[in-house]
Write a protein that holds these residues in place. Structure first.
Motif, PDB file in Angstrom:
ATOM      1  N   ASN A   1       0.788  -1.281  -0.063  1.00 14.52           N
ATOM      2  CA  ASN A   1       0.256   0.077  -0.091  1.00 14.52           C
ATOM      3  C   ASN A   1       0.809   1.312  -0.016  1.00 14.52           C
ATOM      4  OD1 ASN A   1      -2.369  -1.522   0.061  1.00 14.52           O
ATOM      5  ND2 ASN A   1      -2.548  -1.493   2.330  1.00 14.52           N
ATOM      6  N   PHE A   2       1.958   1.252   0.661  1.00 16.32           N
ATOM      7  CA  PHE A   2       2.894   2.265   0.964  1.00 16.32           C
ATOM      8  C   PHE A   2       3.504   2.901  -0.630  1.00 16.32           C
ATOM      9  CE2 PHE A   2       6.386   4.242   3.523  1.00 16.32           C
ATOM     10  CZ  PHE A   2       6.200   5.640   3.107  1.00 16.32           C
ATOM     11  N   VAL A   3       4.290   1.610  -1.209  1.00 14.57           N
ATOM     12  CA  VAL A   3       4.844   2.025  -2.379  1.00 14.57           C
ATOM     13  C   VAL A   3       3.611   2.480  -3.448  1.00 14.57           C
ATOM     14  CG1 VAL A   3       5.844   0.707  -4.131  1.00 14.57           C
ATOM     15  CG2 VAL A   3       6.515   0.207  -1.837  1.00 14.57           C
ATOM     16  N   GLN A   4       2.451   1.668  -3.545  1.00 15.30           N
ATOM     17  CA  GLN A   4       1.570   2.272  -4.509  1.00 15.30           C
ATOM     18  C   GLN A   4       1.308   3.592  -4.246  1.00 15.30           C
ATOM     19  OE1 GLN A   4      -1.641  -0.310  -4.759  1.00 15.30           O
ATOM     20  NE2 GLN A   4      -3.064   0.836  -5.791  1.00 15.30           N
ATOM     21  N   GLU A   5       0.907   3.864  -3.171  1.00  7.18           N
ATOM     22  CA  GLU A   5       0.385   5.428  -2.752  1.00  7.18           C
ATOM     23  C   GLU A   5       1.488   6.339  -2.969  1.00  7.18           C
ATOM     24  OE1 GLU A   5      -2.610   6.673  -1.846  1.00  7.18           O
ATOM     25  OE2 GLU A   5      -3.657   4.815  -1.321  1.00  7.18           O
ATOM     26  N   ALA A   6       2.720   6.057  -2.412  1.00  4.62           N
ATOM     27  CA  ALA A   6       3.750   6.883  -2.442  1.00  4.62           C
ATOM     28  C   ALA A   6       4.109   7.277  -4.141  1.00  4.62           C
ATOM     29  CB  ALA A   6       4.830   6.369  -1.967  1.00  4.62           C
TER      30      ALA A   6
ATOM     31  N   HIS B   1       1.638   9.567  -5.660  1.00  7.93           N
ATOM     32  CA  HIS B   1       1.819  10.710  -4.734  1.00  7.93           C
ATOM     33  C   HIS B   1       2.910  11.552  -5.721  1.00  7.93           C
ATOM     34  CE1 HIS B   1       1.414  14.001  -1.843  1.00  7.93           C
ATOM     35  NE2 HIS B   1       2.722  13.875  -1.755  1.00  7.93           N
ATOM     36  N   GLY B   2       4.089  10.951  -5.975  1.00  8.12           N
ATOM     37  CA  GLY B   2       4.947  11.594  -6.810  1.00  8.12           C
ATOM     38  C   GLY B   2       6.029  12.085  -6.310  1.00  8.12           C
ATOM     39  N   ASP B   3       6.207  12.408  -4.790  1.00  6.79           N
ATOM     40  CA  ASP B   3       7.195  13.138  -4.316  1.00  6.79           C
ATOM     41  C   ASP B   3       8.206  11.981  -4.005  1.00  6.79           C
ATOM     42  OD1 ASP B   3       8.597  14.554  -2.531  1.00  6.79           O
ATOM     43  OD2 ASP B   3       7.178  15.436  -1.468  1.00  6.79           O
ATOM     44  N   PRO B   4       9.566  12.420  -4.405  1.00  9.67           N
ATOM     45  CA  PRO B   4      10.530  11.448  -4.209  1.00  9.67           C
ATOM     46  C   PRO B   4      10.713  11.296  -2.556  1.00  9.67           C
ATOM     47  CG  PRO B   4      11.401  13.542  -5.170  1.00  9.67           C
ATOM     48  CD  PRO B   4       9.961  13.548  -5.371  1.00  9.67           C
ATOM     49  N   VAL B   5      10.511  12.330  -1.838  1.00 11.14           N
ATOM     50  CA  VAL B   5      10.570  12.138  -0.437  1.00 11.14           C
ATOM     51  C   VAL B   5      10.016  10.774   0.105  1.00 11.14           C
ATOM     52  CG1 VAL B   5       9.927  13.085   1.831  1.00 11.14           C
ATOM     53  CG2 VAL B   5      11.064  14.466   0.422  1.00 11.14           C
ATOM     54  N   HIS B   6       8.740  10.555  -0.298  1.00 11.08           N
ATOM     55  CA  HIS B   6       7.923   9.583   0.040  1.00 11.08           C
ATOM     56  C   HIS B   6       7.870   8.347  -0.722  1.00 11.08           C
ATOM     57  CE1 HIS B   6       5.977  12.320   2.888  1.00 11.08           C
ATOM     58  NE2 HIS B   6       5.653  13.017   1.938  1.00 11.08           N
ATOM     59  N   HIS B   7       8.459   8.500  -1.937  1.00 16.55           N
ATOM     60  CA  HIS B   7       8.748   7.420  -2.800  1.00 16.55           C
ATOM     61  C   HIS B   7      10.020   6.614  -2.482  1.00 16.55           C
ATOM     62  CE1 HIS B   7       9.079   5.654  -7.403  1.00 16.55           C
ATOM     63  NE2 HIS B   7       8.550   4.811  -6.407  1.00 16.55           N
ATOM     64  N   THR B   8      11.012   7.379  -2.184  1.00 11.41           N
ATOM     65  CA  THR B   8      12.138   6.642  -1.864  1.00 11.41           C
ATOM     66  C   THR B   8      12.098   5.768  -0.475  1.00 11.41           C
ATOM     67  OG1 THR B   8      13.106   8.698  -0.658  1.00 11.41           O
ATOM     68  CG2 THR B   8      13.957   8.076  -3.148  1.00 11.41           C
ATOM     69  N   ARG B   9      11.425   6.566   0.368  1.00  8.40           N
ATOM     70  CA  ARG B   9      11.366   5.836   1.774  1.00  8.40           C
ATOM     71  C   ARG B   9      10.324   4.709   1.600  1.00  8.40           C
ATOM     72  NH1 ARG B   9      12.143   3.250   5.799  1.00  8.40           N
ATOM     73  NH2 ARG B   9      11.034   3.407   7.755  1.00  8.40           N
TER      74      ARG B   9
ATOM     75  N   ASN C   1      18.315  11.580  -3.918  1.00 11.31           N
ATOM     76  CA  ASN C   1      19.085  12.757  -4.014  1.00 11.31           C
ATOM     77  C   ASN C   1      19.500  13.365  -2.625  1.00 11.31           C
ATOM     78  OD1 ASN C   1      20.409  15.355  -4.373  1.00 11.31           O
ATOM     79  ND2 ASN C   1      20.252  14.911  -6.513  1.00 11.31           N
ATOM     80  N   VAL C   2      20.654  13.529  -2.200  1.00  9.68           N
ATOM     81  CA  VAL C   2      20.911  14.049  -0.772  1.00  9.68           C
ATOM     82  C   VAL C   2      20.312  15.301  -0.418  1.00  9.68           C
ATOM     83  CG1 VAL C   2      23.153  12.766  -0.418  1.00  9.68           C
ATOM     84  CG2 VAL C   2      23.135  15.179  -1.656  1.00  9.68           C
ATOM     85  N   GLN C   3      19.665  16.127  -1.502  1.00  8.20           N
ATOM     86  CA  GLN C   3      18.964  17.297  -1.514  1.00  8.20           C
ATOM     87  C   GLN C   3      17.510  17.040  -0.764  1.00  8.20           C
ATOM     88  OE1 GLN C   3      18.662  19.122  -5.104  1.00  8.20           O
ATOM     89  NE2 GLN C   3      20.853  19.735  -4.814  1.00  8.20           N
ATOM     90  N   TYR C   4      17.005  15.786  -0.847  1.00 11.92           N
ATOM     91  CA  TYR C   4      15.847  15.309  -0.074  1.00 11.92           C
ATOM     92  C   TYR C   4      16.073  15.100   1.342  1.00 11.92           C
ATOM     93  CZ  TYR C   4      14.927  14.524  -5.215  1.00 11.92           C
ATOM     94  OH  TYR C   4      14.796  14.481  -6.583  1.00 11.92           O
ATOM     95  N   SER C   5      17.252  14.865   1.831  1.00 15.97           N
ATOM     96  CA  SER C   5      17.570  14.457   3.160  1.00 15.97           C
ATOM     97  C   SER C   5      16.774  15.094   4.247  1.00 15.97           C
ATOM     98  CB  SER C   5      19.009  14.367   3.530  1.00 15.97           C
ATOM     99  OG  SER C   5      19.052  13.788   4.620  1.00 15.97           O
TER     100      SER C   5
ATOM    101  N   SER D   1      15.887   6.908   3.458  1.00 15.42           N
ATOM    102  CA  SER D   1      16.159   6.684   2.467  1.00 15.42           C
ATOM    103  C   SER D   1      17.919   6.288   2.233  1.00 15.42           C
ATOM    104  CB  SER D   1      15.686   7.479   1.259  1.00 15.42           C
ATOM    105  OG  SER D   1      14.402   7.611   1.494  1.00 15.42           O
ATOM    106  N   ALA D   2      18.421   7.147   2.528  1.00 15.21           N
ATOM    107  CA  ALA D   2      19.926   7.343   2.723  1.00 15.21           C
ATOM    108  C   ALA D   2      20.493   6.394   3.590  1.00 15.21           C
ATOM    109  CB  ALA D   2      20.423   8.377   3.378  1.00 15.21           C
TER     110      ALA D   2
END
Length: 552
Positions: free
Chosen positions: A272-277, A280-288, A318-322, A334-335
């Motif tokens: 569910n998390f992977v599908q919803e993230a 949603h399209g935000d790499p902050v949540h998608h990478t998590r 990307n580390v900018q998302y940290s 994610s890191a």
């Protein structure tokens, strides 16, 4: 005037509240800023006694202001002082040159609160929305300053903003049906955020103090509220539930949430998390979400699949998302998948690839992380130390001191605050001291003190909760302490030597029991293998010691 009903849109209770705490914090910050400026201007011309007089004058003037405001707001004597953040921090003022390092954070927090207080909100839920925003801001400051009890108190008060039905049964995440029926989408967002923050605060308190916890209940409450509300309203921003997914996954790892043998709950949660993230399209949540999926495969022993998911994560991260990931999930999960991937490569026999991953983390990720987030550094570096401590011991010691100990001293220890993994630092310091240079360690003038400290049963031992969490990073803290005791026993004699060996055996036995499920199947292979090596060595050393003793 934050106590004025006109300014907040609803009557304020006579007792201390969120708005009063915000105003006190703002007032304290203004006074503290003035004091800091005067102190910095005059301190080089004053001796210690004169500096203390200046501090005492500041405290006295502040007490008079608080007393005046207590009468103005019709509050009990001492209420404002007791409920002020600064009250916990005042003792550290003037103690040393770094004693005012918390001031900058307090001033930043007060500035944010002023913006929230002055923000114009409209609508029937404006009062609750503003109060929740202020409570979350204060909670964030409490977290930064390590004030866990205050953080829990302000969150609990904020969650009470939606309570009005004293007769109904609390069946929807701590609220009655009548209360839940009154939720707007913004209410839902803030309630879930507050529940998530309360869970995080409870975890931190539990890791440090071995206390009874309710963090799982908070997350189950949040998920229950979200599922119930999603049936009766359209939720535009579905990302509000993502941190709840992440926390529930954490509690699965620690055994706080029990599962069937097929890990059905965990598999469904991650799916569910992977599908919803992804939607949603935000790499902050998608990478998590991808990091969670990779972890799930590793728990199932499917390391090639875990590494394949990690490759997808690498393309997105990307580390900018940290900072964004840490804001949402507490640390940059994610890191941390980069460090974990080194463990998975070790499990498939690819030591070269594992060391390359370790090097990438050391070179490209660690230098770009927020130095205040010491727990994030621990999660990033701990697996790497476990892999490389015997191959590059001096380098591991230097990295541990640079990223963890120095930042811990700077942002936590000097201000009486704490971080969840703090109980691991002393035994890990000793272990790295021994492995980096055993000869130098053997002539350390404090060696006898180290031995006496380590020989005591309770020293270097963390909570079972923390041990379970960190075992997933390839190395149980109790295994690490057992290793330290065993190596330290070389320098001990008599009763202390026996105590160190016995402690090592006991700790590794505890870990062994935890990492084997009811079917005697290994749960976390990397942590189990590392523990088994220390356990078997402790048994061997113990038998040798007993044989020698009986011969003598």
């Amino acid at each position: 005037d934050l106590s004025s009903p006109a300014s907040i849109g609803a009557p304020v209770k006579k007792e201390f509240g969120i708005f009063h705490e915000a105003q006190i914090l703002i007032d304290d910050a203004d006074d503290l800023k003035a004091f800091q400026e005067q102190y910095e201007l005059e301190s080089e011309f004053m001796d210690q006694a004169e500096a203390m007089i200046m501090l005492e004058d500041f405290i006295s003037d502040r007490a008079k202001r608080l007393s005046t405001n207590e009468k103005k707001y019709d509050l009990p004597a001492g209420a404002l002082n007791t409920n002020s953040i600064l009250e916990d921090l005042l003792p550290s003022l003037g103690e040393n040159s770094d004693s005012m390092s918390f001031v900058g954070r307090l001033l930043t927090g007060a500035k944010e609160l002023k913006c929230l207080v002055n923000e114009q909100l409209a609508g029937p839920e404006a009062y609750r929305e503003r109060a929740a925003m202020i409570a979350l801001s204060i909670s964030k400051l409490h977290e930064d300053l390590g004030l866990v009890e205050r953080r829990l108190a302000v969150i609990d008060e904020a969650l009470g903003l939606w309570k009005f039905d004293m007769e109904g049964e609390e069946i929807i995440g701590g609220y009655t049906v009548k209360e839940a029926m009154a939720f707007h989408e913004n209410d839902l967002k803030y309630i879930i955020q507050l529940k998530s923050q309360r869970s995080k605060a409870s975890v931190n308190k539990a890791c440090v103090a071995n206390e009874v916890r309710d963090e799982v209940q908070c997350m189950n409450d949040a998920l229950h509220i979200y599922k119930w509300a999603s049936k009766s309203m359209e939720i535009k921003d579905r990302s509000i539930i993502f941190p709840v997914f992440s926390c529930l996954f954490l509690f699965i790892k620690t055994g706080e949430i029990k599962q069937d043998k097929d890990r059905t709950f965990e598999v469904e949660l991650v799916r569910n998390f992977v599908q919803e993230a992804k939607l949603h399209g935000d790499p902050v949540h998608h990478t998590r979400a991808l990091a969670l999926e990779a972890e799930l495969y590793s728990h199932l022993g499917k390391y090639h699949e875990a590494l394949k998911v990690f490759e997808t994560l690498e393309l997105c991260y990307n580390v900018q998302y940290s900072d964004g990931i840490s804001d949402a999930y507490g640390t940059d999960r994610s890191a941390q998948s980069y460090s974990r991937s080194a463990l998975w490569q070790m499990q498939i026999g690819d030591e070269k690839g594992a060391l390359e991953k370790c090097e990438y983390v050391i070179t490209h990720i660690l230098p770009n992380m927020n130095p205040r987030n010491v727990h994030n550094y621990v999660c990033l570096l701990y697996p790497i130390i476990g892999i490389m401590k015997d191959k590059a011991p001096k380098r591991m010691k230097e990295l541990f001191e640079l990223y963890i100990i120095e930042n811990y001293d700077k942002y936590y220890r000097n201000e009486g605050a704490n971080t969840p993994c703090a109980p691991m630092f002393d035994p890990l310091t000793l272990l790295l001291g021994i492995t980096s240079d055993e000869v130098l360690f053997s002539i350390d003038p404090d060696l006898e003190d180290y031995i006496s400290w380590a020989a005591k049963e309770e020293n270097g031992v963390c909570s079972e909760f923390l041990d379970s969490i960190m075992s997933d990073y390839g190395w149980a803290p109790h295994t690490m302490t057992a290793d330290m005791c065993l190596r330290l026993s070389k320098f001990a004699s008599g009763e202390q030597k026996k105590q160190l060996i016995a402690k090592s055996r006991n700790l590794t036995s505890r870990v062994n029991e935890k990492l084997l499920n009811n079917e005697a199947t290994v749960v976390l292979h990397a942590a189990f293998a590392k523990n088994e090596r220390v356990r078997l060595l402790a048994m061997k050393v113990g038998r040798h010691s007993l044989t020698r003793h009986s011969t003598v």
